[in-house]
Scaffold this motif. Structure first.
Motif, PDB file in Angstrom:
ATOM      1  N   LEU A 158       0.829  -1.203   0.000  1.00 32.43           N
ATOM      2  CA  LEU A 158       0.000   0.000   0.000  1.00 32.43           C
ATOM      3  C   LEU A 158       0.867   1.259   0.000  1.00 32.43           C
ATOM      4  N   LEU A 159       1.934   1.253   0.789  1.00 32.46           N
ATOM      5  CA  LEU A 159       2.846   2.393   0.848  1.00 32.46           C
ATOM      6  C   LEU A 159       3.519   2.618  -0.505  1.00 32.46           C
ATOM      7  N   VAL A 160       3.979   1.562  -1.139  1.00 39.75           N
ATOM      8  CA  VAL A 160       4.617   1.680  -2.451  1.00 39.75           C
ATOM      9  C   VAL A 160       3.620   2.197  -3.482  1.00 39.75           C
ATOM     10  N   LEU A 161       2.405   1.688  -3.453  1.00 42.68           N
ATOM     11  CA  LEU A 161       1.374   2.129  -4.384  1.00 42.68           C
ATOM     12  C   LEU A 161       1.054   3.611  -4.177  1.00 42.68           C
ATOM     13  N   CYS A 162       0.927   4.052  -2.944  1.00 39.66           N
ATOM     14  CA  CYS A 162       0.651   5.467  -2.647  1.00 39.66           C
ATOM     15  C   CYS A 162       1.796   6.357  -3.130  1.00 39.66           C
ATOM     16  N   CYS A 163       3.026   5.948  -2.901  1.00 44.94           N
ATOM     17  CA  CYS A 163       4.181   6.731  -3.358  1.00 44.94           C
ATOM     18  C   CYS A 163       4.205   6.828  -4.876  1.00 44.94           C
ATOM     19  N   ALA A 164       3.910   5.727  -5.554  1.00 44.44           N
ATOM     20  CA  ALA A 164       3.896   5.736  -7.019  1.00 44.44           C
ATOM     21  C   ALA A 164       2.796   6.650  -7.538  1.00 44.44           C
ATOM     22  N   MET A 165       1.636   6.637  -6.904  1.00 43.96           N
ATOM     23  CA  MET A 165       0.541   7.501  -7.340  1.00 43.96           C
ATOM     24  C   MET A 165       0.890   8.964  -7.108  1.00 43.96           C
ATOM     25  N   THR A 166       1.519   9.281  -5.972  1.00 42.14           N
ATOM     26  CA  THR A 166       1.915  10.652  -5.681  1.00 42.14           C
ATOM     27  C   THR A 166       2.940  11.121  -6.697  1.00 42.14           C
ATOM     28  N   ALA A 167       3.891  10.277  -7.040  1.00 37.26           N
ATOM     29  CA  ALA A 167       4.901  10.651  -8.034  1.00 37.26           C
ATOM     30  C   ALA A 167       4.257  10.894  -9.389  1.00 37.26           C
ATOM     31  N   ALA A 168       3.267  10.095  -9.751  1.00 37.95           N
ATOM     32  CA  ALA A 168       2.587  10.295 -11.031  1.00 37.95           C
ATOM     33  C   ALA A 168       1.828  11.614 -11.039  1.00 37.95           C
ATOM     34  N   TRP A 169       1.174  11.957  -9.933  1.00 40.06           N
ATOM     35  CA  TRP A 169       0.430  13.214  -9.859  1.00 40.06           C
ATOM     36  C   TRP A 169       1.366  14.403  -9.929  1.00 40.06           C
ATOM     37  N   ALA A 170       2.567  14.267  -9.403  1.00 44.33           N
ATOM     38  CA  ALA A 170       3.502  15.382  -9.330  1.00 44.33           C
ATOM     39  C   ALA A 170       4.372  15.485 -10.576  1.00 44.33           C
ATOM     40  N   LYS A 171       4.189  14.581 -11.520  1.00 41.46           N
ATOM     41  CA  LYS A 171       5.018  14.570 -12.716  1.00 41.46           C
ATOM     42  C   LYS A 171       4.821  15.861 -13.510  1.00 41.46           C
ATOM     43  N   PRO A 172       5.918  16.554 -13.838  1.00 35.76           N
ATOM     44  CA  PRO A 172       5.790  17.790 -14.607  1.00 35.76           C
ATOM     45  C   PRO A 172       5.401  17.505 -16.063  1.00 35.76           C
ATOM     46  N   PRO A 173       4.891  18.516 -16.741  1.00 34.96           N
ATOM     47  CA  PRO A 173       4.481  18.334 -18.136  1.00 34.96           C
ATOM     48  C   PRO A 173       5.690  18.204 -19.063  1.00 34.96           C
ATOM     49  N   GLU A 174       5.435  17.777 -20.290  1.00 33.35           N
ATOM     50  CA  GLU A 174       6.504  17.618 -21.279  1.00 33.35           C
ATOM     51  C   GLU A 174       6.290  18.571 -22.450  1.00 33.35           C
ATOM     52  N   ALA A 175       7.358  19.278 -22.820  1.00 32.57           N
ATOM     53  CA  ALA A 175       7.295  20.145 -23.995  1.00 32.57           C
ATOM     54  C   ALA A 175       7.034  19.286 -25.224  1.00 32.57           C
ATOM     55  N   GLY A 176       6.245  19.826 -26.153  1.00 32.74           N
ATOM     56  CA  GLY A 176       5.909  19.109 -27.370  1.00 32.74           C
ATOM     57  C   GLY A 176       4.655  18.265 -27.245  1.00 32.74           C
ATOM     58  N   LYS A 177       4.099  18.184 -26.046  1.00 28.66           N
ATOM     59  CA  LYS A 177       2.868  17.428 -25.805  1.00 28.66           C
ATOM     60  C   LYS A 177       1.765  18.417 -25.417  1.00 28.66           C
ATOM     61  N   PRO A 178       0.508  17.994 -25.472  1.00 23.90           N
ATOM     62  CA  PRO A 178      -0.566  18.907 -25.060  1.00 23.90           C
ATOM     63  C   PRO A 178      -0.323  19.440 -23.648  1.00 23.90           C
ATOM     64  N   ALA A 179      -0.500  20.740 -23.500  1.00 22.52           N
ATOM     65  CA  ALA A 179      -0.294  21.375 -22.206  1.00 22.52           C
ATOM     66  C   ALA A 179      -1.416  20.982 -21.248  1.00 22.52           C
ATOM     67  N   PRO A 180      -1.068  20.765 -19.988  1.00 21.34           N
ATOM     68  CA  PRO A 180      -2.126  20.540 -19.009  1.00 21.34           C
ATOM     69  C   PRO A 180      -3.015  21.783 -18.936  1.00 21.34           C
ATOM     70  N   SER A 181      -4.276  21.584 -18.665  1.00 23.41           N
ATOM     71  CA  SER A 181      -5.169  22.732 -18.619  1.00 23.41           C
ATOM     72  C   SER A 181      -4.953  23.540 -17.341  1.00 23.41           C
ATOM     73  N   VAL A 182      -5.262  24.808 -17.456  1.00 23.17           N
ATOM     74  CA  VAL A 182      -5.284  25.723 -16.312  1.00 23.17           C
ATOM     75  C   VAL A 182      -6.680  26.320 -16.288  1.00 23.17           C
TER      76      VAL A 182
END
Length: 170
Positions: free
Chosen positions: A6-30
């Protein structure tokens, strides 16, 4: 064992949520409610070049960039440039945020009144992102220089203005 999984899964989900956007891909909405109560959405800005600036009143480099962004915005807004400044200040500092933003012609918003989850964990500011007319992220502030100056804006934003800029220079 189950707790470790559960701890590993939570850490992986948090890292995915915190992942910065990538240039050249659709921008996250604001999606933001601006300081004057208007709604701002990057999805409503398709067809324009959008500069998203994350800042705070206590951040000296942020505050030094803002007049530059304002001058660029005033010079190029008729060519399709939009700017939004999103303050990381706490809501109790709203008066101070409004006081700073009163000097600028582009809108501002508080992060607490903004949905911008796709931009990563906002712990380092200033962060200035550029989105092209098609909604593609062109300047990823996490990978670019920590601050922007007039030369950066000219080099990174003017080419995105396309025909508008070409006609102006000729």
């Amino acid at each position: 064992m189950r707790h470790l999984l559960l701890l590993v899964l939570c850490c992986a989900m948090t890292a995915a949520w915190a992942k910065p956007p990538e240039a050249g891909k659709p921008a996250p909405s604001v999606e933001a409610v601006t300081l004057d109560g208007a709604k701002f959405s990057t999805t409503d800005q398709i067809g324009k070049v959008v500069i998203v600036h994350f800042w705070a009143t206590w951040c000296a480099p942020c505050r030094s960039e803002m007049p530059l962004l304002d001058a660029f915005y005033k010079q190029h807004r008729n060519e399709g440039v939009e700017v939004i400044a999103i303050s990381l200040d706490d809501p109790e500092n709203l008066t101070q945020v409004k006081s700073v933003m009163a000097a600028f012609s582009y809108p501002g918003a508080l992060l607490t009144q903004t949905q911008a989850k796709g931009y990563g964990r906002l712990w380092h500011i200033p962060l200035t992102f550029v989105i092209d007319r098609q909604g593609i992220l062109r300047r990823n502030a996490w990978k670019a220089a920590p601050t922007v100056d007039a030369a950066d804006l000219d080099a990174e934003v003017l080419p995105l203005l396309g025909d508008h800029w070409a006609h102006r220079k000729s």
